[in-house]
Write a protein that holds these residues in place. Sequence first.
Motif, short mmCIF file in Angstrom:
data_model
loop_
_atom_site.label_atom_id
_atom_site.label_comp_id
_atom_site.label_asym_id
_atom_site.label_seq_id
_atom_site.Cartn_x
_atom_site.Cartn_y
_atom_site.Cartn_z
N ALA A 34 1.85 -4.85 1.14
CA ALA A 34 1.58 -3.44 0.86
C ALA A 34 2.85 -2.61 0.74
CB ALA A 34 0.69 -2.87 1.97
N THR A 43 3.81 -1.83 -5.43
CA THR A 43 4.02 -2.57 -4.19
C THR A 43 4.26 -4.03 -4.54
OG1 THR A 43 1.69 -3.15 -3.94
CG2 THR A 43 2.40 -1.03 -3.00
N HIS A 46 1.25 -5.39 -6.17
CA HIS A 46 1.14 -5.18 -7.61
C HIS A 46 1.89 -6.28 -8.38
CE1 HIS A 46 -0.01 -1.03 -6.43
NE2 HIS A 46 -0.69 -1.04 -7.57
N GLU A 85 -4.08 -3.34 -10.86
CA GLU A 85 -4.37 -2.41 -9.76
C GLU A 85 -5.51 -2.93 -8.90
OE1 GLU A 85 -3.97 0.69 -7.26
OE2 GLU A 85 -2.66 0.29 -8.97
N HIS A 89 -4.33 -4.80 -3.91
CA HIS A 89 -4.54 -4.40 -2.52
C HIS A 89 -5.25 -5.47 -1.70
CE1 HIS A 89 -3.21 -0.50 -3.94
NE2 HIS A 89 -4.09 -0.61 -4.92
#
Length: 238
Positions: A34, A43, A46, A85, A89
């Motif tokens: 992260a 990040t 990504h 995207e 995460h």
Amino acid sequence: MKEIPPTPESFREIAAATDRLLTALAGLTDADAAAPSALPGWTRGHVLSHLARQAPALGNLLTWARTGVETPQYPDRATRDAEIEAGAHRPAAELVAGVRETAARFQEAVETLPDAAWQATVRPFTGELCTPKRILVIRLRELELHRVDLALGHRVADIPATARDIILDDVLGYYAAAADVPAFTLRDDTGAELARHGTGGPVVTGTRAAALAWLSGRSDGTGLSAATGPLPTLPRWL
């Protein structure tokens, strides 16, 4: 527009770059994933999400070469960006597994591509017409430079010489065809001329690693010198 032949040596270069990346990711935590990468707005998650999606996207081009049916790398930039995207995460273990699994499938795809398919014409996302031999360069470039972008302690100078020179030739080819490149001559630390743009500009000298870092936007030119003043300002690469 750099291409390399589909030889066992080329395949080993990509496999070795993959191994270096996965070794760098050993022990990656969720907090590490992260955290910011060296790429603005991205990040580490990504970067890893991009690498995991780039492998099958390049596989689409191999399918195009094998079947003759136009199969774009990505439908469009918006779809590409949304997919990155969406995956960015996830937990670190899932991100690393995605990179590992898609890299293995890509490796198998290139190593089993029929001989005739290597002569086919495809069009990567960047728009140039090429053969799948260029796909080998693109994947090697992405693996090595994004390993640096992860900001886990690896530098462009850590890229082995053979891979570094393939990527450097590719980046130099981009600037040779680009508009708005200022006049300058680039020499490595042995004095060998790497590139010449226009006339009357400064002579920029340094190691090949320093040159690649500068040309690819991974440094401000640290390790390079221009005898007549500051380094020229380059247009953005890619």
